[in-house]
Design an enzyme around this catalytic site. Structure first.
Site, PDB file in Angstrom:
ATOM      1  N   GLU A  92      49.878  97.346  65.942  1.00  0.00           N
ATOM      2  CA  GLU A  92      48.985  98.458  66.264  1.00  0.00           C
ATOM      3  C   GLU A  92      47.943  98.113  67.327  1.00  0.00           C
ATOM      4  O   GLU A  92      46.736  98.198  67.084  1.00  0.00           O
ATOM      5  CB  GLU A  92      48.322  98.971  64.987  1.00  0.00           C
ATOM      6  CG  GLU A  92      49.330  99.470  63.966  1.00  0.00           C
ATOM      7  CD  GLU A  92      48.719  99.908  62.641  1.00  0.00           C
ATOM      8  OE1 GLU A  92      47.484  99.800  62.495  1.00  0.00           O
ATOM      9  OE2 GLU A  92      49.478 100.330  61.755  1.00  0.00           O
ATOM     10  N   GLU A 111      58.571 101.753  59.613  1.00  0.00           N
ATOM     11  CA  GLU A 111      57.767 101.991  58.401  1.00  0.00           C
ATOM     12  C   GLU A 111      57.817 103.461  57.987  1.00  0.00           C
ATOM     13  O   GLU A 111      56.803 104.038  57.604  1.00  0.00           O
ATOM     14  CB  GLU A 111      56.307 101.600  58.647  1.00  0.00           C
ATOM     15  CG  GLU A 111      56.086 100.180  59.092  1.00  0.00           C
ATOM     16  CD  GLU A 111      54.609  99.835  59.269  1.00  0.00           C
ATOM     17  OE1 GLU A 111      53.749 100.623  58.813  1.00  0.00           O
ATOM     18  OE2 GLU A 111      54.319  98.779  59.849  1.00  0.00           O
TER      19      GLU A 111
END
Length: 576
Positions: free
Chosen positions: A373, A489
């Site tokens: 991220e 995910e």
């Protein structure tokens, strides 16, 4: 136990009860129940896979981990002491007695945990269920009881004072009362509140205070009176398999892909349905939490690899690959890693962590999320010269080059692993994707050894839904850069009656992945709502979310069948 010892213990108990009665505390009187044969819970049992523990000739050495789970902003610090999941646990009926010998000589607070139900660690949050903790802190005996309705103990008591470097503790479960002993003397009786109502006890141990650790010199259990007890070891990791699961359909494709999910070590060893479904249906696993920094290096230079090792062992036993998550992130960091330090020290901390963690698992995992991220959520970071890269402690110390350093260090530490950057919210068109794509071009030009990008595909609201064809364009753009892609995910939170919409989102992304040559795997962020990260933690116990292919009772939802259909169709829609 000799007759003289039984008489002595009966007298001690009676005297202690009289004293405690004056303090408005309950206590049992009379003679002790007859004892069954004691079972040693250390000798010949597995304590080597228990985080922070090391078996020695004199007992099990417990190292102070100070392991805590912080909030996303780095605040807080929920205690996260380990549980010996792969060691012995008790199954019993009636009354039992547990005895332990604690040795501590350097000011360490020493605690033994008895879990009636093992805690559940969701995505960076720990749900305490029923259990007790007993130990010696500051020379006093401390007792805590959790009833399963709060992170905090429902009952805390302290007893006595001046306990020495070695203390013999005992806990007797007598109906719904817990009788506490220290050095042969009853010091208190507390209500059990059905904390061991399921007839099981798992063990844990922890250390606090200013010392480095203590030694569990003995641990044994025995039934009392008409009680019955057996000692169980952890279940085997290998799962019997059929040949008609999701993983088999994915493996039978003309271009096979991996079907994966995020897993946690706790339910893997304590919930048979979770273990069976994980091993049966999936060919790749991602550690949900157990490789993150605050779990694996809670103190500088002190590592807790044991839960991660369990996941790797489970994968090996069941022919699964491990996609390891994650080496460098701005969240899930221990407090010491967030402390003020020079830029050079910050760089050293990051590279030392990568070398230690990737080095420990070298050759055991197939892939790494090296950088997690990196893109910012703030509009200003797309116009202020940051080029969309999130400012955080690693960026502040090294600039954008923290990613170059991280990938190069990971490549040196684990040369055969495939190295990924993992990001959310980049499946759709917009400035976030544009900035990521520009970053990837810069990384490639600088010779950074990045192999691919993971698209998280978290869809928690209607605005998060993305067109599979938009996702396909991103996958193809990566192919033009020579990069792999993966769904990393995925979970889709929906309202009541929206299960078909959830199924379409999952199946659409999987179809793109199976059809695009550079997409290597499709992974969900968990698979059962019973342990899903979208559980509503405003309640205690948390109410489950509904974002995954199986519900909390392991019933397959329409999403599961849509995934099967997506794996059973050829590119042109004809049957395989």
């Amino acid at each position: 136990m000799s007759l003289r010892m039984r008489v002595r213990r009966s007298v001690v108990t009676a005297v202690a009860c009289a004293l405690l009665a004056g303090a408005s505390m309950s206590c049992t009187g009379g003679s002790a129940p007859a004892e069954g044969r004691a079972t040693d819970l250390l000798d010949g049992r597995d304590w080597a896979h228990f985080a922070g523990a090391k078996p020695t000739p004199s007992g099990v050495r417990i190292t102070r981990l100070d392991r805590r789970i912080t909030r996303q902003d780095g605040s807080g610090g929920q205690p996260n002491p380990p549980v010996n999941l792969r060691g012995p646990h008790l199954v019993f009926r009636g009354d039992i007695r547990i005895e332990a010998r604690l040795r501590h000589t350097d000011g360490t607070d020493a605690y033994l945990h008895l879990y009636g139900e093992t805690p559940v660690v969701y995505d960076e949050w720990r749900r305490e269920r029923r259990g007790v903790r007993i130990g010696v802190a500051g020379g006093r005996l401390r007792f805590d009881r959790w009833d399963g309705d709060s992170d905090r103990p429902a009952l805390t008591r302290t007893f006595g004072k001046g306990f020495g470097d070695e203390v013999r503790l005992a806990v007797e479960v007598r109906g719904d009362r817990l009788v506490l002993e220290a050095d042969g003397n009853v010091v208190g009786t507390v209500p059990g509140r059905n904390v061991f109502g399921h007839g099981r006890i798992w063990f844990g141990a922890d250390a606090g205070g200013g010392g480095e650790g203590w030694t569990l010199g003995g641990l044994r259990a025995m039934p009392l009176g008409r009680g019955r007890m057996s000692v169980r070891d952890a279940p085997g990791l290998k799962v019997p398999r059929s040949t008609d699961a999701l993983r088999d359909l994915a493996a039978d494709l003309q271009r096979p892909i991996r079907l994966g999910t995020a897993l946690a070590a706790g339910p893997l060893l304590t919930d048979g349905a979770y273990r069976r479904t994980a091993g049966e249906e999936f060919s790749m696993l991602t550690p949900e939490n157990d490789f993150k920094a605050q779990f694996v290096q809670p103190r500088r230079g002190v590592f807790a690899f044991e839960e991660g090792d369990t996941l790797v062992d489970f994968a090996d036993a069941n022919g699964m690959q491990v996609h390891a998550h994650t080496l460098v992130w701005f969240e899930a960091l221990p407090s010491w890693m967030r402390a003020e330090m020079t830029h050079e020290d910050r760089r050293r901390v990051m590279t030392e962590h990568i070398r230690a963690v990737a080095g420990h698992f070298r050759g055991k995992v197939a892939e790494w999320d090296v950088v997690n991220e990196p893109m910012s959520d703030e509009d200003e970071d797309y116009t202020n010269g940051n080029r969309g890269v999130r400012p955080h402690l690693w960026f502040d110390a090294m600039g954008e080059q923290y990613m170059d350093i991280a990938f190069r260090t990971a490549r040196e530490a684990d040369p055969q692993a495939v190295l990924y950057l993992n990001e959310y919210g980049v499946e759709e068109d917009g400035p976030r994707w544009d900035a990521l794509y520009a970053l990837l071009i810069r990384l490639k030009k600088r010779g950074v050894p990045i192999d691919g990008v993971g698209f998280q595909n978290h869809e928690y609201a209607a605005d998060d839904r993305t067109d599979p064809e938009a996702f396909r364009r991103k996958v193809r753009a990566l192919a033009a850069l020579g990069l792999k892609a993966r769904v990393s995910e995925m979970d889709v939170l929906v309202g009541e009656g929206e299960e078909d919409a959830q199924a379409r989102q999952f199946a659409g992304k999987l179809t793109v992945c199976r059809e695009e040559p550079n997409c290597t795997s499709f992974s969900t962020w968990g698979f059962t709502d019973g342990y899903g990260s979208t559980a509503d933690i405003r309640n205690y116990p948390p109410s489950p979310g509904n974002a995954l292919p199986w519900d909390a009772e392991y019933e397959a939802k329409p999403t599961y069948w849509a995934l099967r259909d997506a794996l059973g169709r050829s590119v042109d829609g004809a049957g395989l």
